[in-house]
Design an enzyme around this catalytic site. Structure first.
Site, PDB file in Angstrom:
ATOM      1  N   ASP A  98      -6.579  -2.637   3.243  1.00  0.00           N
ATOM      2  CA  ASP A  98      -5.155  -2.727   3.568  1.00  0.00           C
ATOM      3  C   ASP A  98      -4.757  -4.187   3.814  1.00  0.00           C
ATOM      4  O   ASP A  98      -5.618  -5.065   4.021  1.00  0.00           O
ATOM      5  CB  ASP A  98      -4.901  -1.874   4.823  1.00  0.00           C
ATOM      6  N   ASP A 121       3.657   4.316   1.292  1.00  0.00           N
ATOM      7  CA  ASP A 121       3.447   5.087   2.520  1.00  0.00           C
ATOM      8  C   ASP A 121       4.357   6.302   2.557  1.00  0.00           C
ATOM      9  O   ASP A 121       4.260   7.121   3.474  1.00  0.00           O
ATOM     10  CB  ASP A 121       3.698   4.221   3.751  1.00  0.00           C
TER      11      ASP A 121
HETATM   12  C1  DGJ Z   1      -0.533   0.873   6.179  1.00  0.00           C
HETATM   13  C2  DGJ Z   1      -0.995   1.820   5.124  1.00  0.00           C
HETATM   14  O1  DGJ Z   1      -0.113   1.810   4.040  1.00  0.00           O
HETATM   15  C3  DGJ Z   1      -1.152   3.199   5.711  1.00  0.00           C
HETATM   16  O2  DGJ Z   1      -1.523   4.110   4.715  1.00  0.00           O
HETATM   17  C4  DGJ Z   1      -2.142   3.152   6.814  1.00  0.00           C
HETATM   18  O3  DGJ Z   1      -3.403   2.864   6.306  1.00  0.00           O
HETATM   19  C5  DGJ Z   1      -1.737   2.140   7.855  1.00  0.00           C
HETATM   20  N1  DGJ Z   1      -1.468   0.859   7.272  1.00  0.00           N
HETATM   21  C6  DGJ Z   1      -2.778   1.985   8.898  1.00  0.00           C
HETATM   22  O4  DGJ Z   1      -2.496   0.993   9.786  1.00  0.00           O
END
Ligand code: DGJ
Length: 724
Positions: A455, A520
């Site tokens: 991430d 997300d």
């Molecule tokens: C951002 C990501 O896009 C999410 O899927 C998740 O992993 C969060 N970060 C976790 O902090």
């Protein structure tokens, strides 16, 4: 590869793909001129006359003609956008190449143009290659041949030509949880410009676009596309020229002072990946999918069937309790999940998003025995174990930052701006990269981790390094190097590129990773648009698509399970909810969907993707080949008509007979038409499939059922034999 026009002493450099051709006009004492990029020309076809010194002069014009070259430079007689902007302490502020040597890497397919400017004392190598999928790759290397520093403000990875009747640009904008929104701009005398200065690919500005000629549609007509394979700042522009052509430049946006080439140094650009298709947007997408597929670094060289994920984020957030996680894993494995990804919240001190990034060892309170017992338990249930990491970041409230505050990118005297309470590490520093590698390496050695969700949750700001120099491009290069180092030491591990959802989706990162987290947003209705945008450039098998909860956490909207599953199914499928809370009926239904995915994923993930719009709030997408397709028909909003328009599938072969069946799990009440009930029964093997003529299905179309808003019908359409 060469055509020579003896009367003018002009050579033409010609590259042919399957369906496209590139023609440059070559003279040994200048940068080659752009003559053509477009639909395939026959062998031996060349311009009627040279452009250099061959066209009528307009009044009030410089006495030297300067058409568009492959390296247009500021100064001389070029007044358009320059592919290079550089100077030496304010001098040598203009460039003009006076030598050009050609090196064919593969005759008729790829070459390097070695350009020299003996006055400004620099060299520029431009690499061009056109492959069998009509993917044109360009990149440039600028060499400082002088004795002084060369300050480089801009170097396009490449300059492309577009015909003057190009009409419209289709590009992408967005934000967190709403990526890949399509924007259409007319081309005019204004410069069309998109820039990204966020330091990562960004949600706002995808580094690429599509240009359509008049009449181009999803399925037909000429469309051009270009993309910068780079995960940092970028800039692209389209400019109308005086000879009614357009030039299209893409390159890395450089911060002031970011590139200062010492004598003898070289600046290499990212690769510009471009293509032209006469089969409209879908043809262009197929070419880009081929380009991505060719670059994906699969462990063992080939892609395994994409395993179904469960991701813990929306089920648990930071509240990790091993017994609850084990129960979630059990429930997931019972319905057929194949990979369990432990998201954020597992490491030392990570109980919320305000602390702990950088401290990459298991939280002693949550995991007193480390992660190994959970990983082994997941494996005992027949699933792979995956782990979330965000290596490039550090929270000020972390042991790492307390020990090494200087490791964060920063500018002395400026505040440490945070985003999601975090700072960016200067990964280009050897000791920082070493620390991160050692932590990741230790985790991968200690725990059977098959997958990393990598991430990256903030933009770069005040991105100064220890020498107070801008670190943007070195940061991206260092991240690529770190990914490669991890992959070299653990070649079986797959890596996902995530950046607050889809903030780092590009062909640069996809040469080092194996999947992207598209967004997300798990709201299926939003996802229809987001995924259709992404599919213009990336193939479905690497597009993370999860069945989320209802209501969706990012929008508050709810859709029924069937619609959520049908929207996620064509991508790399996963689940992003606590499946323990589903009732028996829902759990059984979900299992049916996962079974359906397993049955068809190879077909969904290896062929071409066609997108289409039926009007009346119905869109469709077809995956496979012209003889065997899986077609998803999505109704996103209520109908405005009494009858749904028929589905015409233009890719079907006219002289073949096709077998048609519905694939979606048990018939919901909205499939009210007798024909579709027959197709559903055929899908269940209760009745023989319906048959149809390819020409009929292509031109007149398949009748569709009346569908409720937010529903999907899935068809398999398979060729049987010749219809004649
Ligand atoms: C951002 C990501 O896009 C999410 O899927 C998740 O992993 C969060 N970060 C976790 O902090």
């Amino acid at each position: 590869m060469y055509t020579h026009a003896p009367e003018s002493g002009t050579d033409y450099l010609i590259l042919h793909g399957c369906h496209t051709t590139v023609v440059l006009e070559y003279r040994p004492h200048e940068a080659p001129l752009w003559r053509y990029w477009g639909p395939r020309l026959p062998e031996g076809c060349a311009p009627l006359a040279p452009l250099r010194d061959g066209r009528a002069f307009p009044p009030a014009t410089m006495d030297v003609d300067q058409p568009l070259s492959i390296a247009p430079c500021f100064g001389g007689a070029w007044f358009g956008q320059s592919a290079l902007l550089a100077h030496r302490a304010g001098q040598q502020f203009e460039q003009a190449f006076d030598q050009c040597r050609i090196e064919w890497a593969q005759p008729g397919r790829s070459l390097i143009l070695h350009l020299e400017d003996t006055v400004a004392q620099l060299g520029l190598d431009i690499h061009l290659a056109l492959d069998e999928h009509d993917v044109l790759r360009l990149h440039s290397s600028l060499h400082n041949r002088g004795v002084d520093v060369l300050d480089v403000q801009w170097l396009a990875a490449g300059t492309l030509v577009l015909p003057g009747h190009a009409q419209q640009v289709r590009s992408f904008f967005g934000q967190w949880a709403n990526e890949f929104q399509v924007q259409h701009d007319p081309l005019s005398h204004d410069i069309w410009l998109r820039e990204n200065r966020r330091g990562r690919t960004s949600h706002d500005t995808f580094p690429g676009a599509v240009v359509m000629l008049p009449g181009a549609t999803e399925h037909a007509g000429t469309a051009f596309g270009a993309h910068l394979a780079w995960s940092g700042n970028h800039r692209q522009l389209i400019e109308r020229l005086h000879d009614a052509l357009f030039q299209w430049q893409l390159g890395e946006w450089l911060a002031p002072g970011e590139v200062r080439l010492e004598p003898g140094e070289t600046l290499d650009t990212p690769v510009l990946v471009a293509s032209c298709s006469t089969a409209g947007l879908n043809g262009l997408a197929a070419n880009f999918h081929a380009a991505v597929r060719a670059a994906l670094p699969w462990p063992g060289g080939t892609m395994r069937p994409r395993p179904i994920h469960i991701n813990t984020w929306e089920a648990m957030y930071f509240d990790h309790r091993p017994d609850e996680l084990r129960a979630l894993a059990e429930a997931a494995s019972e319905i057929g999940v194949e990979r369990f990804v432990l998201d954020d919240g597992w490491f030392h001190g990570r109980h919320h998003d305000r602390a702990a990034l950088g401290d990459w060892w298991p939280d002693e309170g949550k995991y007193p025995d480390g992660l190994l017992p959970l990983a082994q338990y997941v494996q005992s249930l027949g699933m792979e174990f995956g782990l979330w990491l965000e290596p490039e970041m550090v929270n000020p409230d972390s042991e790492l930052f307390r020990t090494h505050p200087d490791w964060a990118l920063q500018i002395e005297g400026r505040p440490l701006h945070t985003m999601r309470n975090q700072l960016v590490l200067d990964v280009s520093r050897g000791e920082v990269a070493d620390y991160l590698f050692e932590r990741i390496d230790a985790l991968l050695n200690e725990i059977p981790i098959a997958y990393i969700k990598w991430d990256m949750n903030r933009d770069l700001a005040h991105a100064g390094d220890a020498n107070a120099r801008p670190a943007y491009r070195r940061f991206v290069q260092a991240v690529y190097a770190l990914l490669d180092r991890v992959r070299a030491s653990h070649p079986a591990v797959e890596i996902e590129s995530c950046a607050s959802g889809g903030g780092r989706i590009d062909m640069g990162i996809l040469a080092h990773t194996h999947r992207v987290w598209t967004s997300d947003c798990n709201d299926a209705l939003s996802r229809v648009g987001i995924q259709r945008g992404a599919l213009q450039f990336i193939p479905p098998e690497i597009m993370g698509a999860h069945i989320g909860p209802a209501p969706a956490h990012t929008t508050g909207r709810s859709q029924n399970l069937d619609f959520r599953a049908a929207v996620a199914l064509p991508g790399h499928l996963g689940i992003e909810m606590d499946v323990r809370h589903l009732d028996r009926t829902q759990r059984n239904a979900l299992k049916c969907w996962l079974d359906l995915y397993k049955c068809w994923r190879e077909r969904l993930h290896h062929g071409q993707v066609w997108l289409g719009e039926l009007g009346d709030n119905v869109v469709w997408q077809a995956h496979g080949g012209t003889r065997d397709l899986i077609v998803f028909v999505y109704r996103t909003a209520p109908t405005t008509c009494r009858y749904t328009p028929p589905l015409r599938l233009p890719m079907l072969e006219h002289d073949l007979e096709y077998r048609i069946q519905r694939l979606d799990p048990p018939a919901p009440e909205w499939t009210s038409s007798p024909l579709n009930n027959t197709l559903l029964a055929a899908g269940r093997g209760e009745t023989p499939p319906l048959q149809g003529h390819g020409a009929w299905l292509a031109e007149a179309g398949l009748p569709l059922p009346r569908m409720l808003a937010e529903s999907c019908a899935i068809y398999r359409i398979e060729a049987m034999h010749s219809a004649s």
